[in-house]
Design a protein around this motif. Sequence first.
Motif, PDB file in Angstrom:
ATOM      1  N   PRO A  32       0.791  -1.233   0.000  1.00 19.91           N
ATOM      2  CA  PRO A  32       0.000   0.000   0.000  1.00 19.91           C
ATOM      3  C   PRO A  32       0.826   1.288   0.000  1.00 19.91           C
ATOM      4  CG  PRO A  32      -0.160  -1.103   2.116  1.00 19.91           C
ATOM      5  CD  PRO A  32       0.577  -2.025   1.202  1.00 19.91           C
ATOM      6  N   ASP A  33       2.074   1.235   0.424  1.00 16.34           N
ATOM      7  CA  ASP A  33       2.880   2.452   0.483  1.00 16.34           C
ATOM      8  C   ASP A  33       3.541   2.798  -0.853  1.00 16.34           C
ATOM      9  OD1 ASP A  33       4.420   0.108   0.834  1.00 16.34           O
ATOM     10  OD2 ASP A  33       6.075   1.269   1.667  1.00 16.34           O
ATOM     11  N   ILE A  34       3.397   1.941  -1.861  1.00 17.90           N
ATOM     12  CA  ILE A  34       4.015   2.205  -3.170  1.00 17.90           C
ATOM     13  C   ILE A  34       2.983   2.865  -4.071  1.00 17.90           C
ATOM     14  CG2 ILE A  34       5.018   1.169  -5.226  1.00 17.90           C
ATOM     15  CD1 ILE A  34       6.411  -0.818  -3.420  1.00 17.90           C
ATOM     16  N   ARG A  35       3.284   4.097  -4.496  1.00 16.53           N
ATOM     17  CA  ARG A  35       2.358   4.856  -5.349  1.00 16.53           C
ATOM     18  C   ARG A  35       2.874   4.996  -6.775  1.00 16.53           C
ATOM     19  NH1 ARG A  35       1.181  10.109  -2.166  1.00 16.53           N
ATOM     20  NH2 ARG A  35      -0.278  10.405  -3.866  1.00 16.53           N
ATOM     21  N   LYS A  36       4.184   4.777  -6.955  1.00 22.83           N
ATOM     22  CA  LYS A  36       4.788   4.838  -8.288  1.00 22.83           C
ATOM     23  C   LYS A  36       5.709   3.635  -8.434  1.00 22.83           C
ATOM     24  CE  LYS A  36       5.205   9.888  -8.679  1.00 22.83           C
ATOM     25  NZ  LYS A  36       6.140  10.956  -9.054  1.00 22.83           N
ATOM     26  N   ALA A  37       5.653   2.992  -9.606  1.00 22.66           N
ATOM     27  CA  ALA A  37       6.513   1.842  -9.828  1.00 22.66           C
ATOM     28  C   ALA A  37       6.492   1.411 -11.289  1.00 22.66           C
ATOM     29  CB  ALA A  37       6.081   0.665  -8.958  1.00 22.66           C
ATOM     30  N   ILE A  38       7.554   0.740 -11.673  1.00 23.11           N
ATOM     31  CA  ILE A  38       7.566  -0.033 -12.915  1.00 23.11           C
ATOM     32  C   ILE A  38       7.150  -1.433 -12.501  1.00 23.11           C
ATOM     33  CG2 ILE A  38       9.120  -1.193 -14.551  1.00 23.11           C
ATOM     34  CD1 ILE A  38       8.571   1.570 -15.444  1.00 23.11           C
ATOM     35  N   MET A  39       6.157  -1.983 -13.170  1.00 27.61           N
ATOM     36  CA  MET A  39       5.688  -3.334 -12.872  1.00 27.61           C
ATOM     37  C   MET A  39       6.110  -4.238 -14.020  1.00 27.61           C
ATOM     38  SD  MET A  39       3.630  -5.271 -10.852  1.00 27.61           S
ATOM     39  CE  MET A  39       2.501  -4.132 -10.058  1.00 27.61           C
ATOM     40  N   ILE A  40       6.974  -5.190 -13.724  1.00 28.13           N
ATOM     41  CA  ILE A  40       7.348  -6.181 -14.730  1.00 28.13           C
ATOM     42  C   ILE A  40       6.242  -7.222 -14.796  1.00 28.13           C
ATOM     43  CG2 ILE A  40       8.939  -8.038 -15.281  1.00 28.13           C
ATOM     44  CD1 ILE A  40      11.132  -6.564 -13.962  1.00 28.13           C
ATOM     45  N   PHE A 106       6.399   9.748 -15.083  1.00 27.36           N
ATOM     46  CA  PHE A 106       6.501   9.584 -13.626  1.00 27.36           C
ATOM     47  C   PHE A 106       6.676  10.934 -12.938  1.00 27.36           C
ATOM     48  CE2 PHE A 106       7.526   5.065 -14.418  1.00 27.36           C
ATOM     49  CZ  PHE A 106       6.662   4.489 -13.503  1.00 27.36           C
ATOM     50  N   ASN A 107       7.466  11.809 -13.540  1.00 31.69           N
ATOM     51  CA  ASN A 107       7.716  13.122 -12.942  1.00 31.69           C
ATOM     52  C   ASN A 107       6.473  14.006 -12.944  1.00 31.69           C
ATOM     53  OD1 ASN A 107      10.376  12.458 -12.389  1.00 31.69           O
ATOM     54  ND2 ASN A 107      11.147  13.353 -14.287  1.00 31.69           N
ATOM     55  N   GLU A 108       5.537  13.753 -13.850  1.00 34.50           N
ATOM     56  CA  GLU A 108       4.334  14.577 -13.976  1.00 34.50           C
ATOM     57  C   GLU A 108       3.174  14.103 -13.097  1.00 34.50           C
ATOM     58  OE1 GLU A 108       5.078  15.620 -18.703  1.00 34.50           O
ATOM     59  OE2 GLU A 108       3.495  14.203 -18.135  1.00 34.50           O
ATOM     60  N   ARG A 109       3.314  12.926 -12.481  1.00 33.83           N
ATOM     61  CA  ARG A 109       2.183  12.350 -11.756  1.00 33.83           C
ATOM     62  C   ARG A 109       2.532  12.018 -10.308  1.00 33.83           C
ATOM     63  NH1 ARG A 109       1.695  11.148 -17.044  1.00 33.83           N
ATOM     64  NH2 ARG A 109      -0.364  10.819 -17.941  1.00 33.83           N
ATOM     65  N   GLU A 110       1.502  12.040  -9.471  1.00 33.15           N
ATOM     66  CA  GLU A 110       1.661  11.654  -8.064  1.00 33.15           C
ATOM     67  C   GLU A 110       1.589  10.137  -7.893  1.00 33.15           C
ATOM     68  OE1 GLU A 110       2.322  13.597  -5.337  1.00 33.15           O
ATOM     69  OE2 GLU A 110       2.678  15.111  -6.878  1.00 33.15           O
ATOM     70  N   GLU A 111       0.819   9.485  -8.769  1.00 29.99           N
ATOM     71  CA  GLU A 111       0.667   8.032  -8.727  1.00 29.99           C
ATOM     72  C   GLU A 111       0.752   7.507 -10.150  1.00 29.99           C
ATOM     73  OE1 GLU A 111      -2.674   6.425  -6.636  1.00 29.99           O
ATOM     74  OE2 GLU A 111      -2.548   7.928  -5.056  1.00 29.99           O
ATOM     75  N   LEU A 112       1.554   6.456 -10.335  1.00 32.80           N
ATOM     76  CA  LEU A 112       1.658   5.840 -11.659  1.00 32.80           C
ATOM     77  C   LEU A 112       2.347   4.497 -11.532  1.00 32.80           C
ATOM     78  CD1 LEU A 112       1.261   6.064 -14.756  1.00 32.80           C
ATOM     79  CD2 LEU A 112       3.514   7.142 -14.853  1.00 32.80           C
ATOM     80  N   VAL A 113       1.704   3.472 -12.086  1.00 33.40           N
ATOM     81  CA  VAL A 113       2.308   2.152 -12.200  1.00 33.40           C
ATOM     82  C   VAL A 113       2.239   1.793 -13.671  1.00 33.40           C
ATOM     83  CG1 VAL A 113       2.183  -0.279 -11.549  1.00 33.40           C
ATOM     84  CG2 VAL A 113       1.578   1.483  -9.879  1.00 33.40           C
ATOM     85  N   ILE A 114       3.404   1.553 -14.273  1.00 36.48           N
ATOM     86  CA  ILE A 114       3.467   1.195 -15.690  1.00 36.48           C
ATOM     87  C   ILE A 114       3.883  -0.262 -15.806  1.00 36.48           C
ATOM     88  CG2 ILE A 114       4.544   1.609 -17.928  1.00 36.48           C
ATOM     89  CD1 ILE A 114       4.913   4.504 -17.173  1.00 36.48           C
ATOM     90  N   LEU A 115       3.084  -1.037 -16.530  1.00 40.47           N
ATOM     91  CA  LEU A 115       3.324  -2.449 -16.756  1.00 40.47           C
ATOM     92  C   LEU A 115       4.224  -2.632 -17.978  1.00 40.47           C
ATOM     93  CD1 LEU A 115       2.423  -5.321 -15.816  1.00 40.47           C
ATOM     94  CD2 LEU A 115       0.600  -5.137 -17.512  1.00 40.47           C
ATOM     95  N   ILE A 116       5.288  -3.407 -17.806  1.00 39.05           N
ATOM     96  CA  ILE A 116       6.263  -3.649 -18.877  1.00 39.05           C
ATOM     97  C   ILE A 116       6.476  -5.155 -19.024  1.00 39.05           C
ATOM     98  CG2 ILE A 116       8.680  -3.325 -19.551  1.00 39.05           C
ATOM     99  CD1 ILE A 116       7.511  -0.660 -19.443  1.00 39.05           C
TER     100      ILE A 116
END
Length: 191
Positions: A32-40, A106-116
């Motif tokens: 729950p504490d992760i608001r931004k991440a790259i998700m493999i 990522f720099n433009e957003r408060e929360e973002l998870v991108i799936l790769i």
Amino acid sequence: MPKPANTPTFWYLFSKFWFWLNGWKLASVVPPDIRKAIMIAAPHTSNWDLLYARAAFFLMGVPVRFTVKKEWVDNPIVGGLMKSLGALAVDRSRNNSLVDGMIQLFNEREELVILITPEGTRSYQPKWRKGFYFVSQGAHVPILLGFLDYKNKEAGVGPAVYPTGDYEADLEKIKAFYRTKTGRFPELGVR
């Protein structure tokens, strides 16, 4: 499991039905504490992976995004569906850096998870694309290890990996985790 606040009701109900129909379950969720991440997403061995992964993220309440060719989002027939599933349009006709573009997102957003999908293909690929690692480093976000384990019919998120700058050592740690997961076509999985 109650419906997460940021998941549309239709997609939540569809995802619950899809998991029930196919006998799948969530094994773990994003901390729950992760608001931004790259998700493999690995191992990526089938076109079905997107449907199972997207359903899992709707159930978790993770507004995961994924990159697709700009033409898919601009398409009048499937564009709306792609956007509702979390597609981020990438214009590949321009000579621009996808890594730099993702860091900017990522720099433009408060929360973002991108799936790769670092394998870049559904076929076995011994060499992964390195972009996910450099995005993580440049944006100062962790790499989350999203998985689908077809053998156990489980979807989830493994540990967060924070890049140390030693790509080979970090990649080996990541691949060791994925060697415990079975793709739809096991012979195409991570070795």
